[in-house]
Design an enzyme around this catalytic site. Sequence first.
Site, PDB file in Angstrom:
ATOM      1  N   CYS A  83       0.838  -1.204   0.000  1.00 38.45           N
ATOM      2  CA  CYS A  83       0.000   0.000   0.000  1.00 38.45           C
ATOM      3  C   CYS A  83       0.876   1.259   0.000  1.00 38.45           C
ATOM      4  CB  CYS A  83      -0.981  -0.036   1.170  1.00 38.45           C
ATOM      5  SG  CYS A  83      -2.383   1.096   0.968  1.00 38.45           S
ATOM      6  N   HIS A 170      -3.795  -5.242   0.932  1.00 35.79           N
ATOM      7  CA  HIS A 170      -3.233  -5.708   2.200  1.00 35.79           C
ATOM      8  C   HIS A 170      -3.380  -7.230   2.333  1.00 35.79           C
ATOM      9  CE1 HIS A 170      -2.460  -1.809   4.158  1.00 35.79           C
ATOM     10  NE2 HIS A 170      -3.423  -1.378   3.365  1.00 35.79           N
ATOM     11  N   GLU A 172      -2.072  -9.050   4.531  1.00 32.01           N
ATOM     12  CA  GLU A 172      -1.982  -9.460   5.933  1.00 32.01           C
ATOM     13  C   GLU A 172      -3.342  -9.611   6.608  1.00 32.01           C
ATOM     14  OE1 GLU A 172      -1.463  -4.896   5.998  1.00 32.01           O
ATOM     15  OE2 GLU A 172      -1.024  -6.583   4.668  1.00 32.01           O
TER      16      GLU A 172
END
Length: 520
Positions: A83, A170, A172
Amino acid sequence: MDKLLILDYGSQTTQLIGRRIREFGVFSEILPGNTQITDELLTGVKGIILSGSPHSVNDADSPEPDHRIFELAAAGLPVLGICYGLQRMTQLHGGSVQASDHREFGRSRIRYNETHPLFAGIPESFVSWMSHGDSIIQAGEGFRVVAESENGIPACLAAPDKNMVGIQFHPEVSHCEHGLEILKNFALNICQARAEWSLDRILDDITEDIRRTTDGKPVLLLISGGVDSTVVAGLLLRALDPELVHLMYIDTGLMRLNETDEVVRTLESLGATHIHVVDARDRFLNPLEGVSDPEEKRRIIGDAFIEIQQHEVTARGIPEHAFLAQGTLYTDLIESGKGVGKHAAVIKSHHNVGSPLVIEKREAGLVIEPLASLYKDEVRAIGTKIGISDAVVHRHPFPGPGLAIRIPGQITREKIAILQQADDIYIRELKARGLYDEIWQAFAVLLPVRSVGVAGDAREYGYVLALRAIISRDGMTADVYPMPWDHLLEISARITNQVRQVGRVVYDVSSKPPATIEWE
């Protein structure tokens, strides 16, 4: 030991990157985003990740990495930008990043148009998780677009000759499809890092750190009865002589129904010899009278905790130089703006990290937080490993301020009693119906409004109760639990029949983001 270095620019999910990487056995270390990269720091480092950020790269004071990172990348050390990390790499290599008319937040399907090791074994189209207002308008020198979102916005750029790759989404967060595989591809395949990290290693390190930090001095833990503080109690009793461990349970009057008795039984089962139960209901509830602001509630409760602890330490003969242990998780720290970097946005304050008195203790070096680098799932796993019962380990999270933040508006003793009864019925029903373990966190909220209803032939104005149930992996993002309709109807009827003051029940269907898990 091989490791990946993660530079934190203030994203609310930076720590998740490290958590996911540790999940498949690679050690990760998180440092502030502007850390100077020295040779000593690079020992064992097989790759570097640049995190997201609440900032725009076009902000005058936006953080940026040590430019040596890109020299290291060109020399063979892989770098991944996530990002903001990708946008910063783009800008520093001559590309253009601008605010976009089409912002992307939440789910977005992306498609990669050329193969890249980052996407090895992953379908060419999958659902990602976005969180950005700026977009890349022009790729940096040596970079090419590898993938785009469904909106035609660059989602992955790579510069193979420079050993750099970046993604706009993202991986994660748990809602990103194939996110763990993407991070695994980077760590194990691109960086060639060895999987040498394990839960046993974490446990050994925590145990040694407790012993080294306390150095034979007594430790006081303010225990709530929740998973985090109970696991800390187990760790302290495992690492230290039980005679050095003082476990203080403060009954704030804002706890769950029958909480005190349950807490004492659990601590006794762990072998605790010093259990201090403090009835402090009036000392919490009296200052909260007439207070509606949620941050003021948290401040009052946080200060009261420490003030009472200081008084009780003397009254009960606990040495004044005792360390104060807390069950703080990293999610608490980063949501309070006290993450690893200096650019985290404050979402809410926490009584165990925001109180001036706690800060004072911290500055004196008398605070230990054994779980401060861990997430809830890791804490649960450690709890199981050290022998804490499943009933406690898998208990849903409970906030430090207790029911105070589940009663929006002013708090009264009557409202507390109503909420305790209703919440107890809700949780017992979920367990009886086999739903409890499918849910990350479930609770009831007593709203500051009354609604007209009918009881028999009479009109009554009863409180409105909101039921909340969410599914999550780490608490950083959350989806609404799809409660089976028949169960929801029956639970609602059970509550309104047994708690006369509740006249209407609603179900909260807000995800995180944009909402938080708790209401205040």
